[in-house]
Design an enzyme around this catalytic site. Sequence first.
Site, PDB file in Angstrom:
ATOM      1  CB  SER A  88      -0.884  -0.003   1.255  1.00  0.00           C
ATOM      2  OG  SER A  88      -1.516   1.237   1.435  1.00  0.00           O
ATOM      3  CE1 TYR A 130      -3.466  -1.960   5.593  1.00  0.00           C
ATOM      4  CE2 TYR A 130      -2.781   0.232   4.902  1.00  0.00           C
ATOM      5  CZ  TYR A 130      -3.218  -1.034   4.592  1.00  0.00           C
ATOM      6  OH  TYR A 130      -3.404  -1.388   3.282  1.00  0.00           O
TER       7      TYR A 130
END
Length: 190
Positions: free
Chosen positions: A159, A170
């Site tokens: 990502s 994350y």
Amino acid sequence: MGEGKTTVTYAKVQQIQSPRLFEGKTVLMTGRSSGFGYSMAEKFVAELANVIITGRNERKLNSVANQLDSDKVKSMVWDISDIDNIKSNLTQAISFFGSIDMFINNAGVWKPFKPLETSEDKWDAVIDTNLKGLYFMMQQEACYLLSKSKKGKIINITSVEGIRTDFNPYSASKWGANDFLCSDCGTNFC
């Protein structure tokens, strides 16, 4: 630029069409029950590849397999954060088509975070899948390819969060995943 003005950038994405490039090849995809993973699986099926889709939700996997509607698609429930079962799950996945040529590691967990309120459980849930599970998944994938003296591909989907500075698990997990390069897998990796 003046206040209130917006700049818009357009990108044109072109695909290289190479019919039969994946015909007879087998692709294992983790985290594939929706979104980007579904689109990739759909493309591989259209290119005549065998596709093994995995995820944690059996109902979603069955729905996706039905949508793809092909005898070249197999599905299996697989949570890559369960490290103890990676090797046996990989063995089961190989048995579907006899071998695997490409691994697409797309499994990921995201949860909303308030940095000053993140619990250890939320932290672990993200890191255990996005970083730890990915590492041990890649380890078994590389060992499989090396044991068969087989050329293959291991592709990790991460990502943009992995290159941003942000104070959450994350982003930290994707930062770590972006660092998993396997330039010398044959040395003490398996």
